[in-house]
Design a protein around this motif. Structure first.
Motif, PDB file in Angstrom:
ATOM      1  N   ASP A 367      38.165  61.591  28.458  1.00 41.40           N
ATOM      2  CA  ASP A 367      36.741  61.864  28.600  1.00 41.40           C
ATOM      3  C   ASP A 367      36.045  60.905  29.569  1.00 41.40           C
ATOM      4  O   ASP A 367      35.164  61.303  30.322  1.00 41.40           O
ATOM      5  N   GLU A 368      36.488  59.638  29.561  1.00 41.74           N
ATOM      6  CA  GLU A 368      35.793  58.649  30.386  1.00 41.74           C
ATOM      7  C   GLU A 368      36.127  58.786  31.877  1.00 41.74           C
ATOM      8  O   GLU A 368      35.550  58.085  32.709  1.00 41.74           O
ATOM      9  N   TRP A 370      35.423  61.381  33.577  1.00 40.46           N
ATOM     10  CA  TRP A 370      34.561  62.439  34.106  1.00 40.46           C
ATOM     11  C   TRP A 370      33.931  62.083  35.455  1.00 40.46           C
ATOM     12  O   TRP A 370      33.945  62.864  36.399  1.00 40.46           O
ATOM     13  N   SER A 371      33.423  60.844  35.555  1.00 42.28           N
ATOM     14  CA  SER A 371      32.754  60.470  36.799  1.00 42.28           C
ATOM     15  C   SER A 371      33.765  60.380  37.946  1.00 42.28           C
ATOM     16  O   SER A 371      33.477  60.806  39.069  1.00 42.28           O
ATOM     17  N   GLN A 374      34.498  63.761  39.039  1.00 41.39           N
ATOM     18  CA  GLN A 374      33.405  64.239  39.893  1.00 41.39           C
ATOM     19  C   GLN A 374      33.585  63.726  41.325  1.00 41.39           C
ATOM     20  O   GLN A 374      33.258  64.422  42.285  1.00 41.39           O
ATOM     21  N   ASP A 375      34.099  62.493  41.457  1.00 43.28           N
ATOM     22  CA  ASP A 375      34.350  61.956  42.805  1.00 43.28           C
ATOM     23  C   ASP A 375      35.396  62.802  43.529  1.00 43.28           C
ATOM     24  O   ASP A 375      35.276  63.080  44.721  1.00 43.28           O
ATOM     25  N   ALA A 378      33.785  65.975  44.547  1.00 47.80           N
ATOM     26  CA  ALA A 378      32.864  65.761  45.668  1.00 47.80           C
ATOM     27  C   ALA A 378      33.626  65.666  46.987  1.00 47.80           C
ATOM     28  O   ALA A 378      33.188  66.207  48.014  1.00 47.80           O
ATOM     29  N   GLU A 388      34.948  72.625  40.507  1.00 51.49           N
ATOM     30  CA  GLU A 388      34.181  72.235  39.339  1.00 51.49           C
ATOM     31  C   GLU A 388      35.035  71.336  38.451  1.00 51.49           C
ATOM     32  O   GLU A 388      36.259  71.288  38.584  1.00 51.49           O
ATOM     33  N   VAL A 391      34.436  69.389  31.386  1.00 47.18           N
ATOM     34  CA  VAL A 391      33.449  68.515  30.755  1.00 47.18           C
ATOM     35  C   VAL A 391      34.056  67.671  29.642  1.00 47.18           C
ATOM     36  O   VAL A 391      33.425  66.735  29.170  1.00 47.18           O
TER      37      VAL A 391
ATOM     38  N   HIS B  35      29.815  74.344  43.992  1.00 42.38           N
ATOM     39  CA  HIS B  35      29.906  73.843  42.629  1.00 42.38           C
ATOM     40  C   HIS B  35      30.362  74.931  41.640  1.00 42.38           C
ATOM     41  O   HIS B  35      30.200  74.770  40.430  1.00 42.38           O
ATOM     42  N   ARG B 152      27.209  67.452  28.703  1.00 44.66           N
ATOM     43  CA  ARG B 152      27.459  67.001  30.077  1.00 44.66           C
ATOM     44  C   ARG B 152      26.859  67.946  31.106  1.00 44.66           C
ATOM     45  O   ARG B 152      26.552  67.542  32.218  1.00 44.66           O
ATOM     46  N   ARG B 274      23.723  56.890  38.043  1.00 52.29           N
ATOM     47  CA  ARG B 274      24.978  56.461  38.666  1.00 52.29           C
ATOM     48  C   ARG B 274      25.370  57.372  39.827  1.00 52.29           C
ATOM     49  O   ARG B 274      25.755  56.907  40.887  1.00 52.29           O
ATOM     50  N   ARG B 275      25.248  58.683  39.640  1.00 51.95           N
ATOM     51  CA  ARG B 275      25.785  59.611  40.636  1.00 51.95           C
ATOM     52  C   ARG B 275      24.764  60.087  41.664  1.00 51.95           C
ATOM     53  O   ARG B 275      25.145  60.639  42.694  1.00 51.95           O
TER      54      ARG B 275
END
Lengths: 458, 458
Positions: A367-368, A370-371, A374-375, A378, A388, A391, B35, B152, B274-275
């Protein structure tokens, strides 16, 4: 397409169906813009006075009124509006009438000849039936001149539409071209003066056949059996080149307007024959019913789907609009996008390769992460790859199943090597193939980048 | 933008203005698709029963009726419909209500969580004023779950919108986030049970100021001066990170719902901080008036244009839709595209580099060269260069003037060398520079290929 609309005549597409419609709209827009047509939109409502001014007493318009007003009327606090009040608002039933108004209102801000395309919904309260909806999208192109407009545009707009339709996954089509002057001159030449009445009857030819049209011409226009036969002989002429001219001349009818029409149509057909061979024919049965065209008229059939009716129609107006003694002639064509897309879907002529834009689903192992996930997403998006991110952390199998159910072709995994360093892997869930990948430079095969809409295999 | 709409509240753009709007729509669509949001459209009409079911008695909807029916009513051949008949049709006033219906109707065909974007016109019969039109375009994204939806997504949708708005030529903006549970829990914690009433008053804070809101809270919700002051103190808290939590705690109010809201909002704000640093703040004054949100709520201001109101708003619904005992929670945001574009145009924040797609105007030296000129244009279009062809031979000066008037940057000339062979030249009519060019490989500079929409220089 097997789903029933919850409101008869008002179709809504599922995401994968919408992709087909969107592909049609994007392709048309691209072609129109390559040919220098500027896109505009007009408001959905017109005044009733504007909608009915062309003389078409088309009662199947949708009137629009503020509910608050209606309630005041019902409560007796306000007089009901006259249903025919020319200031009443109604939804537009085509894009030509609004465009004509737009040209008049903005003439001082437009550069003529003005080339515009317009793709919008229109509404007609007709009884819904196959190929006919109450809400549907039209895609129009028109060229409008200030005072005069070269006859070359009659061929130009048809060539643009031939190119636009040719870029769609719909197979063969045929633009059928006629000329109002030719038809009217011929009718006058054989002594029939109610040319509008003749056109109305001829317009029914495909539906009811020549015998019934002959009867209609005698009953409703007062034609003799010979006149009716001559009108039908004219309507029978169809040639892919300019040989229709000789065939008309062979009928021995002479009239100034007929000559003018023959010349105009021969020019258009010669150009279409040369520049878009096989895409167009002169077809002297094309009448375009009640529409107030004054020269060239067009209809388009989808080969093998003729009973669908015309998918792209139009013509020339000597006065599309006028402002004082300033006249704006125009010529253009309109594609019935909804009619076309309904057929494409019901006949499975085209399919979308997937129903979501997403190419990559970035899975989560923890779970941690996630960010960090997202990178990764991106970085993919920076290269135009729709992505995508999950979550929450789930078992691999569950995440693959999720992507599969949504039609996403690739799943991205972030793992750790024995030394605890981050490793990335991407799996093509169709083939099961999985390999290491760098989020900064991996790209999917071109055909998987975005949903593709292609002609289905026969 | 100085032109007056011919129908108050119904704006229509000139071609160059439409390019700005189209650029906004294209940019939003691109971001949404990257997305993984699938595009759908819903019909323009809903039944009145559907439109009013959310409990919002918003009378400013436009009712729709077939004119033929209205005439039968006027002629006494049919009873008038009850203005409040739930089966009556009306134009949708937002995209959320139609989307909720779409989800319920198509639940069996959708994969959840369903990510969709929708860009369409909506209609409201309100009194037109600055920033408020009767017909306007909204661009919505929502994620909808079947039964449950991870919190989320509350941060996810805001991040997508931050990226989408950040890609527009509009300068700085700020997404202000609050949470309904936080506000409602706080109000209950200080003894105010009519939380909807409190929210309605707090919603007026920017318009009427704290003193007037304090008065409203006492008069309409029965708050004591102390309770009103506490509610206003809460609304005064605004932080770009999660420090709002301490500031709320310092007020000494406790309530289970308040705790839940604080945790949810802290999670969203931490992720946004953060993002997307600088793009979002926790702002405990955000109320979103009558809308039936149940958790996170968002509003977005354009920095320097705060008086325009929110350009992008939304929130979470625990039950966006339901079908039997199946519940579909959702979270999403909606951009007021028309409001934004009106401001962009009136403040000249963005301009289109030209008002026509055409990059090259192929001039004619001799009428009979038209088909050859079309070949040149076709070669250019094959490489994505929008081109149009003159319809008749004119003097060079006149053709350049024509292109100039329409904003076309390049004119193509077909001449003959001394030996009579064809030579091609292209002229940049802005610089006057002219040189030989091959129609099979010449390309304009990238910035001249298509009309560019860019932020105007300050």
């Amino acid at each position: 397409m097997s789903r029933k609309a919850s409101l008869s005549g008002f179709h809504e597409w599922l995401p994968a169906e919408r992709l087909v419609e969107q592909h049609v709209l994007d392709t048309l827009r691209r072609t129109f813009e390559l040919h220098g047509f500027a896109g505009i939109e007009t408001r959905a409502v017109e005044t009733l006075g504007q909608l009915l001014r062309k003389g078409e007493v088309d009662k199947e318009v949708y009137a629009v009124s503020r509910l608050a007003e209606d309630e005041e009327v019902a409560a007796g606090r306000r007089d009901p509006k006259d249903p025919a009040d020319p200031k009443r608002l109604a939804l537009h039933f085509d894009l030509t009438v609004p465009f004509a108004r737009y040209v008049v209102e903005n003439a001082g801000h437009l550069a003529f000849p003005f080339r515009r395309y317009q793709m919008q919904k229109v509404w007609r309260g007709e009884r819904p039936q196959e190929g006919r909806a109450r809400e549907f999208t039209q895609a129009d192109i028109d060229v409008v001149g200030d005072g005069a407009l070269s006859p070359r545009y009659d061929a130009d707009v048809a060539l643009v539409m031939a190119e636009a339709l040719g870029a769609l996954p719909i197979g063969d089509f045929l633009i059928r071209v006629n000329n109002r002057k030719l038809a009217e001159g011929f009718y006058r030449g054989i002594g029939l003066e109610d040319t509008a009445g003749v056109l109305r009857s001829i317009d029914k030819l495909e539906k009811v056949g020549p015998e019934e049209v002959a009867r209609l011409l005698q009953e409703e226009v007062g034609a003799s059996p010979e006149q009716a036969a001559q009108a039908l002989t004219l309507a029978d002429i169809r040639t892919s080149d300019t040989s229709f001219v000789e065939r008309v001349r062979a009928l021995g009818v002479t009239h100034e307007l007929l000559e003018e029409g023959l010349t105009e149509l021969a020019d258009v057909v010669a150009t279409l024959h040369r520049r878009a061979p096989g895409r167009a024919v002169a077809d002297l049965s094309i009448a375009r019913g009640l529409d107030y065209y004054t020269g060239t008229v067009y209809e388009t059939v989808l080969v093998g789907h003729e009973q669908l009716g015309s998918i792209c129609s139009g013509g020339r107006y000597d006065a599309l609009a006028s402002k004082g003694n300033r006249v704006f002639p125009g010529v253009g064509l309109s594609i019935g996008v909804t009619r076309l897309v309904m057929r494409m879907l019901s006949q499975q002529m085209a399919v979308a390769s997937r129903s979501v834009p997403t190419a990559v689903y970035v899975a989560l192992t923890a779970d941690e992460d996630w960010s960090e996930a997202q990178d990764v997403a991106a970085l993919l998006r920076e290269r135009g790859i729709p992505a995508e991110v999950a979550v929450s952390a789930e078992k691999f199998g569950k995440q693959i199943k999720y992507a599969d159910r949504r039609g996403i072709p690739f799943v991205w995994f972030m793992g750790r090597d024995d030394a605890g360093a981050r490793v990335h892997e991407v799996k093509d869930i169709r083939s099961g193939e999985q390999h290491g990948a760098d989020p900064a430079d991996w790209t999917p095969p071109a055909e998987d980048l975005l949903p593709q809409v292609a002609r289905a295999q026969d």
